[in-house]
Design a protein around this motif. Structure first.
Motif, PDB file in Angstrom:
ATOM      1  N   GLU A   1       1.610 -12.192  -6.893  1.00  0.00           N
ATOM      2  CA  GLU A   1       1.863 -11.955  -5.474  1.00  0.00           C
ATOM      3  C   GLU A   1       3.194 -11.240  -5.343  1.00  0.00           C
ATOM      4  O   GLU A   1       4.180 -11.628  -5.944  1.00  0.00           O
ATOM      5  N   ASN A   2       3.158 -10.161  -4.589  1.00  0.00           N
ATOM      6  CA  ASN A   2       4.380  -9.408  -4.354  1.00  0.00           C
ATOM      7  C   ASN A   2       4.111  -8.382  -3.267  1.00  0.00           C
ATOM      8  O   ASN A   2       3.010  -8.331  -2.708  1.00  0.00           O
ATOM      9  N   ALA A   3       5.112  -7.558  -3.000  1.00  0.00           N
ATOM     10  CA  ALA A   3       5.014  -6.574  -1.923  1.00  0.00           C
ATOM     11  C   ALA A   3       4.726  -5.187  -2.477  1.00  0.00           C
ATOM     12  O   ALA A   3       5.057  -4.875  -3.626  1.00  0.00           O
ATOM     13  N   TYR A   4       4.112  -4.345  -1.654  1.00  0.00           N
ATOM     14  CA  TYR A   4       3.751  -2.989  -2.065  1.00  0.00           C
ATOM     15  C   TYR A   4       4.914  -2.225  -2.727  1.00  0.00           C
ATOM     16  O   TYR A   4       4.720  -1.601  -3.777  1.00  0.00           O
ATOM     17  N   PRO A   5       6.125  -2.214  -2.140  1.00  0.00           N
ATOM     18  CA  PRO A   5       7.191  -1.402  -2.739  1.00  0.00           C
ATOM     19  C   PRO A   5       7.648  -1.865  -4.117  1.00  0.00           C
ATOM     20  O   PRO A   5       8.432  -1.175  -4.767  1.00  0.00           O
ATOM     21  N   TYR A   6       7.177  -3.023  -4.568  1.00  0.00           N
ATOM     22  CA  TYR A   6       7.590  -3.523  -5.870  1.00  0.00           C
ATOM     23  C   TYR A   6       6.447  -3.524  -6.879  1.00  0.00           C
ATOM     24  O   TYR A   6       6.621  -3.138  -8.036  1.00  0.00           O
ATOM     25  N   LEU A   7       5.252  -3.921  -6.466  1.00  0.00           N
ATOM     26  CA  LEU A   7       4.143  -3.973  -7.417  1.00  0.00           C
ATOM     27  C   LEU A   7       3.599  -2.583  -7.744  1.00  0.00           C
ATOM     28  O   LEU A   7       3.178  -2.323  -8.876  1.00  0.00           O
ATOM     29  N   VAL A   8       3.604  -1.660  -6.772  1.00  0.00           N
ATOM     30  CA  VAL A   8       3.027  -0.336  -7.006  1.00  0.00           C
ATOM     31  C   VAL A   8       3.876   0.497  -7.971  1.00  0.00           C
ATOM     32  O   VAL A   8       3.332   1.091  -8.917  1.00  0.00           O
ATOM     33  N   PRO A   9       5.205   0.592  -7.804  1.00  0.00           N
ATOM     34  CA  PRO A   9       5.994   1.349  -8.786  1.00  0.00           C
ATOM     35  C   PRO A   9       5.859   0.811 -10.209  1.00  0.00           C
ATOM     36  O   PRO A   9       5.995   1.569 -11.173  1.00  0.00           O
ATOM     37  N   MET A  10       5.570  -0.486 -10.342  1.00  0.00           N
ATOM     38  CA  MET A  10       5.379  -1.077 -11.673  1.00  0.00           C
ATOM     39  C   MET A  10       3.939  -0.916 -12.168  1.00  0.00           C
ATOM     40  O   MET A  10       3.600  -1.342 -13.270  1.00  0.00           O
ATOM     41  N   GLU A  11       3.082  -0.318 -11.315  1.00  0.00           N
ATOM     42  CA  GLU A  11       1.689  -0.016 -11.649  1.00  0.00           C
ATOM     43  C   GLU A  11       0.856  -1.261 -11.963  1.00  0.00           C
ATOM     44  O   GLU A  11      -0.105  -1.204 -12.731  1.00  0.00           O
TER      45      GLU A  11
END
Length: 346
Positions: free
Chosen positions: A227-237
């Motif tokens: 569980e996390n937010a878009y700006p953090y999980l997406v850059p980490m792919e």
């Protein structure tokens, strides 16, 4: 006579060169880093966050802090993006020792320093919108919590401002279509405190995985979800992994992050210096929040473009499950009045 005239000219030339040399040295002295007489040297400030992504909103916020703090020559700020610590534990330890002066930390970690009251801001479904969150942290509740942190830390930590790490959602190997789908899932989240207690109450299995290892954890099936937010999980792919493709917008946490300063250093400053630092902190709050708000939609679209799947869910059962736990923890912390004030601010 001719010989005497030549000697006199050589002497005059030597004198001219000597004076010219002195003039050049004075000019050099005036352009070095020495402050003019009566003007204090800038105060060195080491400011750090734990994100190695230099495009993160954390970096945006601290760079704005640096810009405003240095504008009038009062401070010399050095910003570190994960270079003096990639864990909040490291950063707070450096803050205590004076190796860092300003750091960013989460409420969940702050509880490990003995300040249990800050866990109130870790309660899930405590806030229902950014407007609600801002009203709380920028108002009397935020001031009260700041005072608690200063007093409980024996004057070690002072809150300069409240940042956010966006809204956290569930993502995993399968979407959530009801609250029942959470049961039995190994979910990467905090394994202690209010967050863990909530997920456990739903039947999930909170599992500890370091942030830097979570991509592999999702890809290799060490955890079923996170569980996390878009700006953090997406850059980490994470959304490109086997167990990270399906995101359900649970919106369970409008996150709070604390911009802390070494209070002992702050208390030694003059009133003018304190005012300059607070002005920089306020600018950083605005810059970081704006960056987060703007990035959430763009990163959501990137997730979808990359093949990730997003679905919405009726949050009512999740919210109802959170209320008894909110009441229980607020009572344990002796913060029932603050919890009620947060609810009244909706």
């Amino acid at each position: 006579m001719k010989k005497i005239r030549i000697i006199a000219m050589v002497a005059l030339l030597a004198t001219t060169i000597a004076f010219t040399g002195c003039g050049n040295k004075t000019a050099t002295d005036n352009t070095d880093n020495t402050q003019p007489e009566g003007v204090a040297d800038p105060i060195k400030i080491v400011a750090a966050h734990n994100q190695t992504n230099t495009d993160s909103p954390y970096q945006t916020g601290l760079l704005e802090f640096e810009k405003v703090a240095e504008a009038n020559g009062v401070f010399d700020v050095e910003v570190h993006a994960g270079t003096i610590g990639t864990s909040e534990a490291e950063l707070v330890e450096k803050l205590k020792l004076g190796a860092a002066d300003v750091v960013l930390v989460s409420p969940g970690f702050m509880t490990k320093t003995g300040i249990k009251e800050i866990d109130l801001f870790s309660l899930l479904y405590l806030f229902d919108s950014y407007d609600h969150w801002e009203k709380v942290v920028d108002g009397d509740v935020g001031k009260a919590m700041s005072d608690i942190i200063y007093n409980k830390s024996n004057g070690e930590f002072k809150v300069l401002g409240y940042w956010t790490a966006a809204v956290r959602h569930y993502y995993g190997k399968t979407p959530l279509n009801s609250i029942e789908d959470v049961k039995g899932l190994k979910i990467r989240t905090q394994t202690s405190g209010a967050v863990s207690e909530y997920w456990t109450s739903l039947g999930a299995i909170p599992t500890a995985v370091a942030w830097g290892e979570l991509y592999q954890g999702l890809q290799q099936g060490i955890v079923d979800a996170a569980e996390n937010a878009y700006p953090y999980l997406v850059p980490m792919e994470h959304h490109k992994t086997t167990n990270g493709k399906y995101l359900t917008e649970t919106g369970h946490d409008y996150t709070t992050r604390l911009l802390l300063v070494n209070a002992k250093k702050f208390d030694k400053m003059t009133d003018d210096q304190k005012a300059e630092l607070m002005k920089a902190a306020e600018a950083s709050v605005d810059a970081e929040r704006t960056a987060i708000y703007n990035e959430e939609e763009s990163y959501k679209q990137q997730l979808i473009d990359d093949g990730g799947v997003v679905n919405e869910i009726d949050r009512t059962p999740f919210i109802e499950a959170a209320i008894p736990l909110q009441d229980k923890i607020a009572k344990e912390l002796g913060l029932e009045e603050l919890l009620q004030a947060i609810r009244d601010a909706k």
